[in-house]
Scaffold this active site. Structure first.
Site, PDB file in Angstrom:
ATOM      1  N   GLU A  94       0.807  -1.219   0.000  1.00  0.00           N
ATOM      2  CA  GLU A  94       0.000   0.000   0.000  1.00  0.00           C
ATOM      3  C   GLU A  94       0.844   1.275   0.000  1.00  0.00           C
ATOM      4  OE1 GLU A  94      -3.151   0.559  -0.258  1.00  0.00           O
ATOM      5  OE2 GLU A  94      -4.068  -1.411  -0.016  1.00  0.00           O
ATOM      6  N   SER A  95       1.872   1.313   0.838  1.00  0.00           N
ATOM      7  CA  SER A  95       2.574   2.577   1.053  1.00  0.00           C
ATOM      8  C   SER A  95       4.089   2.470   1.052  1.00  0.00           C
ATOM      9  CB  SER A  95       2.153   3.174   2.397  1.00  0.00           C
ATOM     10  OG  SER A  95       2.654   2.376   3.471  1.00  0.00           O
TER      11      SER A  95
END
Length: 252
Positions: free
Chosen positions: A136-137
Site C-alpha cells: 500500500e505505502s
C-alpha cells in the site's frame, strides 16, 4: 466523500516529521507552497507522481480534520491552515510497476511493536500486515493517494472513522485500524486471504458481486503482489524467529 481524517479536541496541531523510505518511494515535503508549483521529478517508467498539500481544518466545536482536498472556503468559526505540501514518486502505486516483488528488499524492523500488537489484538498474521503495508505505502506513514487514502495502510477516511482511527497519519492508529479492517474482511470471507486482499483494494461488495477476485487490473495485480510479499515476509520472519535474535540487532 472528502479526503479527511477527523480528530478530536486537544489533538496535536502539527503532524510529526517523516523520514520516507528510499527505493519504491521518493518523497519530499515542504512547509510552503513551493512543491505544488515545482516541476515534477523525472520518474522511472511505470511509476506515478503524486503531489498536493495537507490542510488542518479546526471546526467551531474544537474538532479537527486533516485533508488533502483544497478547502473551498472557511465556515463561520472555522479555521484552515496548510500544514505542508508534498510531491512523491511512487513506483509501487502503478499497475505496471516494474518492481520485482520476488526480490525487492523487505522491511522487517519498522513499526514492529505496533504491527505485533495489532496482529495479536485482531488475529491477523504479522506477515500479512507487513505485506499490505508494503504493497500500500512502502512503509511511508505520510502516503497519500489521489483517491484520498492515507497513511501506512492507505485507509479511506470513511473506513478510518469506522475503524476508530482519529488520525490516519498516526502510524499506530493507522496500523491498528487497518488490522481491524483486515480482520473483518477475513471473517467475512472465511479466512481466505486472497479474497480479503481483493476486498481491501476494491471493496467487499465487488468481491461478492464477482464471487471472487474482481476482474479489475489494479485489484488482480494487487492481490498477486500482496500474496508474494506475504509469503516472503512469513518465511523471513520464521527464519529470524528461529535464531532468537531480535530483527533490529540483525540489521534486517
Amino acid at each position: 466523500m472528502t479526503s479527511a481524517v477527523v480528530v478530536g479536541p486537544g489533538e496535536p496541531e502539527a503532524l510529526p516529521p517523516v523520514t520516507a523510505p528510499k527505493g519504491t518511494w521518493d518523497y519530499r515535503e515542504s512547509a510552503s507552497q513551493d512543491l505544488t508549483a515545482s516541476a515534477a521529478p523525472v520518474a522511472p517508467k511505470g511509476s506515478r507522481v503524486l503531489r498536493g498539500a495537507v490542510y488542518r481544518i479546526t471546526r467551531p466545536d474544537g474538532g479537527v480534520e486533516y485533508t488533502n482536498i483544497p478547502p473551498g472556503g472557511s465556515a463561520k468559526g472555522q479555521s484552515i491552515k496548510m500544514l505542508f505540501t508534498y510531491i512523491a514518486t511512487c513506483a509501487a502505486c502503478d499497475v505496471h510497476s516494474r518492481i520485482d516483488w520476488n526480490s525487492v528488499a523487505l522491511n522487517l524492523t519498522s513499526y514492529g511493536d505496533a504491527i505485533r500488537a495489532a496482529s495479536s489484538e485482531y488475529g491477523v498474521d504479522e506477515a500479512l500486515l507487513r505485506a499490505v503495508i508494503h504493497a500500500e505505502s512502502a512503509f511511508n506513514p505520510r502516503a497519500l493517494s489521489v483517491a484520498g487514502a492515507q497513511g501506512l495502510m492507505q485507509l479511506i477516511p470513511g473506513t478510518a472513522r469506522d475503524m476508530g482511527v482519529l488520525d490516519a497519519f498516526d502510524a499506530g492508529q493507522n496500523i491498528r485500524g487497518g488490522a481491524r479492517y483486515l480482520a473483518l474482511l477475513l471473517r467475512n470471507f472465511n479466512g481466505n486471504e486472497r479474497l480479503a486482499a481483493a476486498a481491501y483494494n476494491a471493496g467487499p461488495g465487488a468481491v461478492q458481486k464477482y464471487n471472487g477476485v474482481p476482474p479489475y487490473d489494479e485489484t488482480q495485480v494487487y492481490v498477486e503482489r500482496v500474496g508474494v510479499l506475504r509469503k516472503r515476509y512469513a518465511e523471513t520472519l520464521k527464519q529470524h524467529a528461529s535464531t532468537g535474535v531480535p530483527l533490529a540487532d540483525r540489521g534486517a
